[in-house]
Every structure is written in structure tokens, then in C-alpha cells.
Design a protein around this motif. Structure first.
Motif, PDB file in Angstrom:
ATOM      1  N   ASN A 194       0.810  -1.215   0.000  1.00 38.99           N
ATOM      2  CA  ASN A 194       0.000   0.000   0.000  1.00 38.99           C
ATOM      3  C   ASN A 194       0.847   1.270   0.000  1.00 38.99           C
ATOM      4  O   ASN A 194       0.634   2.173  -0.801  1.00 38.99           O
ATOM      5  N   THR A 217       1.453   7.740   4.690  1.00 39.82           N
ATOM      6  CA  THR A 217       0.009   7.775   4.405  1.00 39.82           C
ATOM      7  C   THR A 217      -0.579   9.118   4.819  1.00 39.82           C
ATOM      8  O   THR A 217      -1.768   9.360   4.649  1.00 39.82           O
ATOM      9  N   MET A 225      -1.585   9.275  -2.061  1.00 38.00           N
ATOM     10  CA  MET A 225      -1.750   8.599  -3.351  1.00 38.00           C
ATOM     11  C   MET A 225      -2.016   9.625  -4.468  1.00 38.00           C
ATOM     12  O   MET A 225      -2.652  10.639  -4.251  1.00 38.00           O
ATOM     13  N   ARG A 230      -0.481   5.523  -8.973  1.00 30.38           N
ATOM     14  CA  ARG A 230      -1.375   4.368  -9.120  1.00 30.38           C
ATOM     15  C   ARG A 230      -1.172   3.706 -10.493  1.00 30.38           C
ATOM     16  O   ARG A 230      -1.081   2.481 -10.593  1.00 30.38           O
ATOM     17  N   LYS A 254      -8.807  -1.069   1.287  1.00 35.01           N
ATOM     18  CA  LYS A 254      -9.652  -0.802   0.111  1.00 35.01           C
ATOM     19  C   LYS A 254      -8.828  -0.523  -1.162  1.00 35.01           C
ATOM     20  O   LYS A 254      -9.087  -1.097  -2.219  1.00 35.01           O
ATOM     21  N   THR A 255      -7.811   0.330  -1.035  1.00 36.36           N
ATOM     22  CA  THR A 255      -7.008   0.727  -2.200  1.00 36.36           C
ATOM     23  C   THR A 255      -6.388  -0.494  -2.874  1.00 36.36           C
ATOM     24  O   THR A 255      -6.444  -0.635  -4.102  1.00 36.36           O
ATOM     25  N   GLU A 258      -8.915  -2.777  -4.629  1.00 37.06           N
ATOM     26  CA  GLU A 258      -9.342  -2.193  -5.915  1.00 37.06           C
ATOM     27  C   GLU A 258      -8.245  -2.357  -6.974  1.00 37.06           C
ATOM     28  O   GLU A 258      -8.505  -2.719  -8.114  1.00 37.06           O
TER      29      GLU A 258
END
Lengths: 302, 183
Positions: A194, A217, A225, A230, A254-255, A258
Motif C-alpha cells: 500500500n 500515508t 496517493m 497508481r 480498500k485501495t 481495488e
């Protein structure tokens, strides 16, 4: 009769005062307050039962985005020794600020480690996730041992003895990681997580790394992000035919879920990253979290 | 009056017990090494390692701790990193060894051998952990081998750690009253 009642009094007096003296011994134990679970675990391995060690960051929490609570300030104010990870792992330097507010000295555990330098938006940032190699872990142990000896020099021998035993375990952990990682072909050693927490691990054990989120983060320079990051990660997954990507226990999954769907790749599980696991979990200790991470990485990528 | 007397007596009793415990604690014998019977002769140690050494990244003190340490009775007597591979390193003047003693047990005189314990620790560089490594220790007394032992690396191949014990017999002064040999 008189003698027996006198004896009874003496005995009862003793039985009342003995537990009280034990209680006061416990209360007088020195308190070490650490910002993160890893530094607290290192400290616990050095002090044994001689001192009380507390971590401000709860298990599974994110140090980059942690918001201090009133109880944290009280805890730091009552500490005999405060330890932070350093290099801004603690978002907006919350541990340094807590120490400053309480007039306490804050020992930085990463001191002496060769930093992994990240250039973000023209600024050089030191990657704070230095504990991810046992060799760097050994530096944490040395710094924490010195700080503990400073506040209790009378028991130096005990602290150094425990530290030496722990360093033996770290040495074995390092060798074990190399043996396990050897199961992954060198060109398949691509670790996608992540956020960029595993830089030191990747450098030490021959991995390439990528993440959609930067080194933090939080909202520091180069953190968070972006669509460009990405896209880079998805391109890397496809280009290298990566078998699995990983979530982190201290970050919202979640990221990565996905991203896995989008790139058509499986999720290899959750890695312990910025904090250890809850008591009773496999990642409740530093050695445990490193072991579990390596097992997940090796079984997913080999 | 009676409760007061009882209170004074109990305080006095506790005070006496505490005083005795403190006295006993202060007069406890020290943990230092006491050489009762110093061994005679010139003692030397030869150390030979099978691999070159590097500073140990897992040492507690990077400035002080070296890749190889040899301790005698808890005291470090040799540390080194620049040791030649396969060549013996000679260590002298490392302290006094203890000889045995004659003790009387059940009315008989028996010999209690003097045990001198050495602890050796070697951190093996990563590049040499792929095969077993060893350290050979030879302790001599006046040029004669007293003990010789080879210690092998642990299961992980990361270190060599072990104990070598040099046993020395008792030094017996000739006397018509005992029939033990002179060592």
C-alpha cells in the motif's frame, strides 16, 4: 494469653505490611513511553520486568496519521524515558511535540542508521521505516539500551545481558529471512504494498518495490496517493507479471483490493507494516511480525 | 497502654528483622573470582578460525565488540576482527588459572580438579555462512597441550559459541601424612 495476643498482633502487622511493600516496589518501577509498537517491543526485550514499557500507538494503528489524545500527554509527562522512531514516522512529529510539551528528553531510535534517501518534489526525505531489516533493528536495540542504561546505570549488566540475547535472535532472524527469500527467483522479487514502508527490506533482500501511496500515508511531502503513482504500479504489475500484491495491517485495505481487481492480480494477504499485531496474534512481537511477513511474501511470490 | 506496648514491640521486631537483613546483605561475599590455588606454569592459548572475520553488525557495542571474543570466567580476555584465516593467534597473560585442591570428604582426602572455563563467540560473516565454520582452541601449560577443542558453527551457520574447560589437578606438597602423587 497476653503473649499470644502480642504475637498475633506482630504477625498480623507483618502480613499487612508485606504486600504493601511489594506494591510500592511495583509502583516505583521506571516507566518507558515509546511512540510505536516496535520500539516498545525492543525496549521490553531489554528491560524485562525491571521497568514498565508502554506504547502510545496502539497495535494496528498508523503512526503517520495518528492523532494524539489527552491521555498520551499525561503518559509522556509521567515517563522516565521517552523513545520515538524518528525521521518523521510520527506524522507532524507528534512524539517530539508531546515530549517538548512535557519538558521530557526524546531519544530517537533510528540514530546511526544509514538512511534510505527519497527525493520527493525536490526535497530529500529519509525513509523512516528503518526497522524492516534486523540489522537496523540491532541499531534500535543499541540506542534503546544506551538510553535505558543512562536512566538506570546500576542495572547496566542486566540490560546489556538481555540486549545481547535479543541481538542473537535478530542475527538468526536475518539469516532465516535470507534463506526463505532465496525461494523466490531473483527476477520475481517485486513487492507491491500500500505505501512505501518496505524500502529497507527490499534493499537488503534484493526486492524491487512499488506502491500507489508514497513513503507516508499522511500529508507530508511526497506522501499520499496520486493517479500517476497508481498508474505506475498497475503498469509495473503487468510488466513484471507480478503474482501477488499485499495489503498492510495498519492501512485501509480498500485501495489494494481495488488495485488487485484492476490489475487482475491476487492479494497475498496483509503485511504488518507500521505497527505490530494485537497481543495474541502472530505479529505481537517484532520477530513475529517479520516472520509472518516473510512467510506471506515467500508463499505468494515464489 | 496495651495497644501502645504492642505497637512498640511490633515496630521493634520489624526493625530488628530489617536491620538483620540489611546487615546480612552488606556482608554477603562478593561475586568476584577468587583464586584459591593459583596454578603454576606459563599458560598460552592458540585460536584458529576457518573463515575471515568482519565487524559484527549484531554486536551490542559496535566500537568495542569484535567479531571474535574470548572470555575467561566472565571477563573478556581477547577481542579481534583482523584474525588471519586458518592461522593460529597466540594469546598470553590472560590471567591466573586455578589449580585443583585436596578436600576432605567423609574422612578421606579427595582431589577436586580446578576447572577454568573459557567462553568463545565468533560472528560468522554472511558470505561464509553457507558451510560449517569452526574455531579451534588450544590451551597450553609450559608448552604442553592442556586442552584442545574445536567448536563448530550453530545450526543457522551465523555464529560459533561454546565453552572450553581447562582442568588442572591439585598442587600437592609432599607430606608423610598423605599418599597422593605430586602434580
Amino acid at each position: 494469653m497476653k503473649i499470644s495476643s502480642l504475637l498475633l498482633f506482630v504477625l498480623s502487622f507483618g502480613s499487612i505490611t508485606a504486600p504493601l511493600s511489594n506494591l510500592s516496589a511495583q509502583e516505583t518501577k521506571k516507566l518507558i513511553v515509546c511512540s510505536t509498537t516496535q520500539t516498545a517491543d525492543f525496549a521490553r526485550n531489554i528491560v524485562g520486568d525491571d521497568m514498565v514499557v508502554k506504547s502510545i500507538l496502539p497495535e494496528g494503528a498508523d503512526p503517520h496519521t495518528y492523532e494524539v489524545r489527552p491521555g498520551d500527554a499525561r503518559l509522556v509527562a509521567s515517563a522516565d524515558l521517552c523513545i520515538e522512531n524518528g525521521w518523521h514516522l510520527e506524522g507532524k512529529d507528534w512524539m517530539k511535540q508531546l515530549c517538548l510539551d512535557s519538558g521530557k528528553k526524546c531519544v530517537t531510535a533510528v540514530t546511526g542508521i544509514e538512511p534510505l534517501k527519497l527525493v520527493e518534489e525536490g526535497t530529500t526525505v529519509y525513509d523512516p521505516h528503518a526497522w524492516f531489516t534486523p540489522k537496523n533493528g540491532a541499531t534500535y536495540v543499541r540506542n534503546i539500551t544506551n538510553a535505558i542504561v543512562d536512566i538506570d546505570p546500576a542495572n547496566q549488566e542486566k540490560y546489556e545481558s538481555r540486549a545481547r540475547l535479543y541481538l542473537i535472535q535478530l542475527r538468526d532472524l536475518d539469516t532465516w529471512i535470507r534463506q526463505e527469500v532465496n525461494n523466490i527467483p531473483a527476477n520475481k522479487r517485486i513487492l507491491i504494498t500500500n505505501h512505501d514502508a518496505f524500502g529497507y527490506f527490499c534493499q537488503e533482500y534484493g526486492f524491487q518495490s512499488a506502491s500507489p501511496v508514497g513513503w507516508s500515508t499522511g500529508d507530508e511531502i511526497g506522501a499520499g496517493m496520486s493517479n500517476a503513482k497508481r498508474k505506475e504500479v498497475i503498469d509495473s504489475i503487468k510488466a513484471y507479471n507480478v503474482k501477488a500484491i499485499f495489503m498492510e495491517t495498519s492501512v485501509n485495505p480498500k485501495t489494494m483490493q481495488e488495485l488487485a481487481t484492476e490489475a487482475g492480480v491476487k492479494v497475498g494477504g496483509s503485511l504488518y507494516s507500521d505497527s505490530m499485531g494485537a497481543p495474541g496474534s502472530a505479529g505481537e512481537s517484532y520477530i513475529g511480525m517479520m516472520r509472518e511477513n516473510v512467510i506471506k511474501i515467500v508463499t505468494s511470490l515464489k | 497502654m496495651r495497644p501502645l506496648l504492642a505497637l512498640i514491640t511490633s515496630i521493634l521486631s520489624i526493625g530488628l528483622v530489617y536491620g538483620y537483613l540489611e546487615f546480612a546483605k552488606r556482608n554477603r561475599p562478593s561475586a568476584g573470582i577468587e583464586v584459591d590455588y593459583a596454578a603454576k606454569g606459563e599458560f598460552k592459548i592458540d585460536l584458529t578460525v576457518t573463515c575471515p572475520l568482519e565487524p559484527d553488525p549484531f554486536a551490542l557495542d559496535l566500537e568495542e565488540d569484535k567479531a571474535l571474543t574470548l572470555s575467561f570466567e566472565g571477563r573478556e580476555i581477547f577481542k579481534g576482527t583482523d584474525l588471519p584465516q586458518g592461522e593460529p593467534v597466540n594469546i598470553e597473560n590472560f590471567g591466573q588459572l586455578q589449580a585443583g585442591r585436596i578436600v576432605t570428604m567423609n574422612g578421606k582426602q579427595v582431589e577436586q580438579v580446578g576447572k577454568n572455563e573459557f567462553f568463545v563467540k565468533v560472528a560468522i560473516p554472511f558470505a561464509y555462512q553457507n558451510k560449517a565454520q569452526a574455531v579451534r582452541i588450544r590451551i597450553t601449560q609450559d608448552g604442553l597441550t592442556l586442552v584442545e577443542k574445536t567448536l563448530w558453527s550453530n545450526a543457522q551457520g551465523t555464529a560459533i559459541e561454546g565453552i572450553v574447560i581447562a582442568e588442572l589437578p591439585a598442587i600437592v606438597t609432599p607430606s608423610p601424612s598423605n599418599n597422593l602423587h605430586e602434580y
